[in-house]
Structures are given as structure tokens and as C-alpha cells.
Scaffold this motif. Structure first.
Motif, PDB file in Angstrom:
ATOM      1  N   ILE A  55      13.185 -67.753  28.326  1.00 52.50           N
ATOM      2  CA  ILE A  55      13.010 -66.297  28.228  1.00 52.50           C
ATOM      3  C   ILE A  55      14.373 -65.611  28.178  1.00 52.50           C
ATOM      4  N   ARG A  59      15.582 -63.417  25.145  1.00 48.76           N
ATOM      5  CA  ARG A  59      15.142 -62.107  25.640  1.00 48.76           C
ATOM      6  C   ARG A  59      15.321 -60.991  24.607  1.00 48.76           C
ATOM      7  N   LEU A  70       6.715 -58.680  27.866  1.00 54.24           N
ATOM      8  CA  LEU A  70       7.356 -59.394  28.968  1.00 54.24           C
ATOM      9  C   LEU A  70       6.963 -58.730  30.280  1.00 54.24           C
ATOM     10  N   VAL A  77       4.932 -65.066  28.721  1.00 58.59           N
ATOM     11  CA  VAL A  77       5.009 -63.907  27.836  1.00 58.59           C
ATOM     12  C   VAL A  77       3.633 -63.741  27.194  1.00 58.59           C
TER      13      VAL A  77
END
Length: 126
Positions: A55, A59, A70, A77
């Protein structure tokens, strides 16, 4: 055919994944030998189990996608499947998740929510 059903059928053909009930109690899951990877909750909403490292690595791209939600502190997710491109995105992210779960997990001592994002994410129509 619904997008989530199409995605699940494609992913069920992958040799590293097997199907079963989702541990959250809603929908179907695909899991690897390491953990549950995907929960199919509805015709359009899917939770994908990434590691914190994956993640963080992606991101910026995840936050820019209109298909991704998120949740702070979650290793999951939510992917909203609204078109074929979203299915392709999900398949790519499942590949990332499988690799991430094979190579390790979150750093020791770092606790994150292990449950999926079901009922914690509201997806608004685009």
C-alpha cells in the motif's frame, strides 16, 4: 455477466488462488496459501488484501484512482468495479498482493486492522 463475477471467474483460474467463503461473513473469497487475498462482497465492490508495504509503495497511484478506496490503518483496499478497466486494475493488484504476501508482511510490532473494509467504506457512484 456482472463485473465482479467476471473478475472472480478469471481469478479462480489462477493456480495460486482457491475459492471459499469470506472470513468476514459476506460474499466469496479467494485465498492463497498465505492468506485471504480477495473478498467479493457485491456485484461491484471487492476488498483486496495488500500488505502495508505494498500500500505504501503504490499509495500515490491508489489514491489517484477513482476505483480505489483506502481506509487508514487497513491492509485492505476496496476496489469498485464500474467498467472493464476496473477489472483489469483488480487483476493487476491481485498479482501485486500475491507477491507481497509471498515476500513478507508488515514490520514486527506494527499492528494494523486485519479485517477487510466491508461496511467501513461507502462507494459513491461516479
Amino acid at each position: 455477466m456482472k463485473l465482479a463475477q467476471r473478475a472472480m471467474e478469471r481469478l479462480e483460474a489462477w493456480p495460486d488462488l482457491s475459492a471459499g467463503p469470506a472470513s468476514c461473513g459476506t460474499g466469496r473469497a479467494l485465498r492463497s496459501v498465505h492468506s485471504e487475498i480477495v473478498h467479493f462482497h457485491s456485484d461491484h465492490d471487492v476488498d483486496l488484501h495488500l500488505t502495508e508495504g505494498a500500500i505504501e509503495r503504490f499509495r500515490g497511484d491508489l489514491q489517484e484512482s477513482t476505483a480505489i478506496r483506502l481506509v487508514p490503518g487497513s491492509r485492505w483496499v476496496t476496489v469498485h468495479l464500474d467498467c472493464d478497466t476496473d477489472v483489469d486494475l483488480l487483476l493487476s493488484l491481485v498479482s501485486v498482493a500475491l507477491k507481497a504476501h509471498q515476500t513478507g508482511s508488515s514490520p514486527v510490532g506494527l499492528q494494523a486492522r486485519s479485517e477487510c473494509n466491508f461496511r467501513r467504506v461507502t462507494v459513491m457512484p461516479r
